[in-house]
Design a protein around this motif. Sequence first.
Motif, short mmCIF file in Angstrom:
data_model
loop_
_atom_site.label_atom_id
_atom_site.label_comp_id
_atom_site.label_asym_id
_atom_site.label_seq_id
_atom_site.Cartn_x
_atom_site.Cartn_y
_atom_site.Cartn_z
N SER A 225 0.83 -1.20 0.00
CA SER A 225 0.00 0.00 0.00
C SER A 225 0.86 1.25 0.00
N GLU A 226 1.91 1.23 0.81
CA GLU A 226 2.80 2.39 0.88
C GLU A 226 3.50 2.63 -0.45
N LEU B 289 0.93 4.37 -2.73
CA LEU B 289 0.72 5.75 -2.29
C LEU B 289 1.94 6.63 -2.56
N ARG C 243 1.64 10.06 -4.64
CA ARG C 243 1.81 11.32 -3.93
C ARG C 243 3.09 12.07 -4.29
N GLY D 258 -10.69 12.99 0.56
CA GLY D 258 -9.98 11.74 0.75
C GLY D 258 -10.74 10.67 1.50
N SER E 34 -9.63 0.31 1.00
CA SER E 34 -9.65 1.69 1.49
C SER E 34 -9.06 1.78 2.90
N LEU F 161 -5.32 1.07 2.81
CA LEU F 161 -4.57 2.10 2.09
C LEU F 161 -4.58 3.44 2.84
N LEU F 162 -5.74 3.81 3.39
CA LEU F 162 -5.92 5.16 3.93
C LEU F 162 -6.20 5.20 5.43
N ASN G 13 -10.74 6.77 7.56
CA ASN G 13 -10.99 7.37 6.26
C ASN G 13 -11.95 6.56 5.39
N ILE H 190 -5.10 10.52 -4.27
CA ILE H 190 -5.76 9.53 -3.43
C ILE H 190 -6.67 8.65 -4.29
N THR I 36 -6.27 4.67 -4.98
CA THR I 36 -7.38 3.78 -4.59
C THR I 36 -7.82 2.92 -5.77
#
Length: 464
Positions: free
Chosen positions: A69-70, A73, A77, A239, A385, A388-389, A393, A447, A451
């Motif tokens: 996941s990181e 992201l 980002r 987000g 979700s 990941l977040l 969230n 985001i 996702t």
Amino acid sequence: MKFRFSILLLSILLAVSAAVSVAEPTPSAAYNRVLFPDRRCQKAMSENSTRLGASPAAAECEVWSEACSEAVLKVARQSETAEWLRGIRRKIHANPELAFEEIETSRLVREELDLMEVNYRYPLAKTGIRAWIGTGGPPFVAIRADMDALPIQEAVEWEHRSKVAGKMHACGHDAHVAMLLGAAKILKTREHLLKGTVILIFQPAEEAGNGAKRMMQDGALEDVEAIFAAHVSHEHPTGIIGSRPGPLLAGCGFFRAVIRGKKGFAADPHRSVDPVLAASASVISLQGIVSRESNPLDSQVVSVTSFNGGNNLDMIPDTVVLGGTFRAFSNTSFYQLLERIEQVIVEQASVYRCWAEVDFFEKEYTIYPPTVNDERMYEHVKKVSVDLLGQKNFRVVPPMMGAEDFSFYSEVVPSAFFYIGIRNETLGSTHTGHSPYFMIDEDVLPIGAATHATIAERYLIQHD
């Protein structure tokens, strides 16, 4: 000696030129810089994949982990990625195109896919695109974005406002396209990890014309086993992901009834057949369908929104036209409403000696079925979700009476539709869709891209 030195120098220059010419055909310098800041990393990944059959990252993501996941992201980002996403969204926003007119939007999408070296088929449904990333074989999972704008004059004053009078991206479809392109970029960097094929659907005419239906007719869902899509929402902070299992959005239909009588002087009503009285009785009786015939726990709506008759205050007109909308969360309830609306209007007209006909615009493709989330696909969106977040969230949201033509896909394959928040009071991103003041918080774009990409990649990994 000088001659030999010249030959040597010339040989060096030719070698350098050849090396440059080999490097030049890369899809996009910006693309590669965003995804592989260190070209040695890209080379190492390629060599490992060739030597071992799979990179170390591939082995690590056989079972999805926090590190996976990181990694997604981190790509989404990066400042270069975020800037690119904003640029895509702003280009589309400044040049809005209505249903089945998304020519420039479609061209921009294809140009970006070409730079990524992503294969696609075009056109579907006039301006639509079906692209794919992965092995080329099963399983196949799809992600969809809609491309069309609305016939609304933008009232937001900013640098990238609509350049087209009377047209505006007032429902966030410009953001949807940008996020799906962002997902494509992420997935392309991770293509060696994909355990199947991700289908990217760029669809025209969600707002009008049932673009989803036309896309399916042209093969958009060929081999697809599941499909996902998102919609930006001012109901949730930027987000935040929101969804629910089962019915999420209502089925939607419109009706127009023409009630005919006999024209006459208002002073001599007995010499006329009054369609105003018949239409008025119809409006009152329509309210009883929901209040007295429907289960109170099964939310439904019948709303009369227009009523037009004569314009001479001394004459009873020969015709009255009324119209409105109806909504329900199941196909059974929806089509029961359709049947009863016609019966009530026709029968009430006959009580007052009038004649009526009701048009539901079925030939104009204005009937949308309910959007119903498959429970397993919803759980997949929720898990992705949260992982990941973060748990805070993700929200379980209530059903809404709005409608979406994503519902046509959900009738054919297991699907999940979800919201992604764009509410930001500081920026003024608080206005509902279809408002001339609609705007979004662009921080949502990375985001949304991450996702989308993670939903697709993890579906392929966890596919049973």
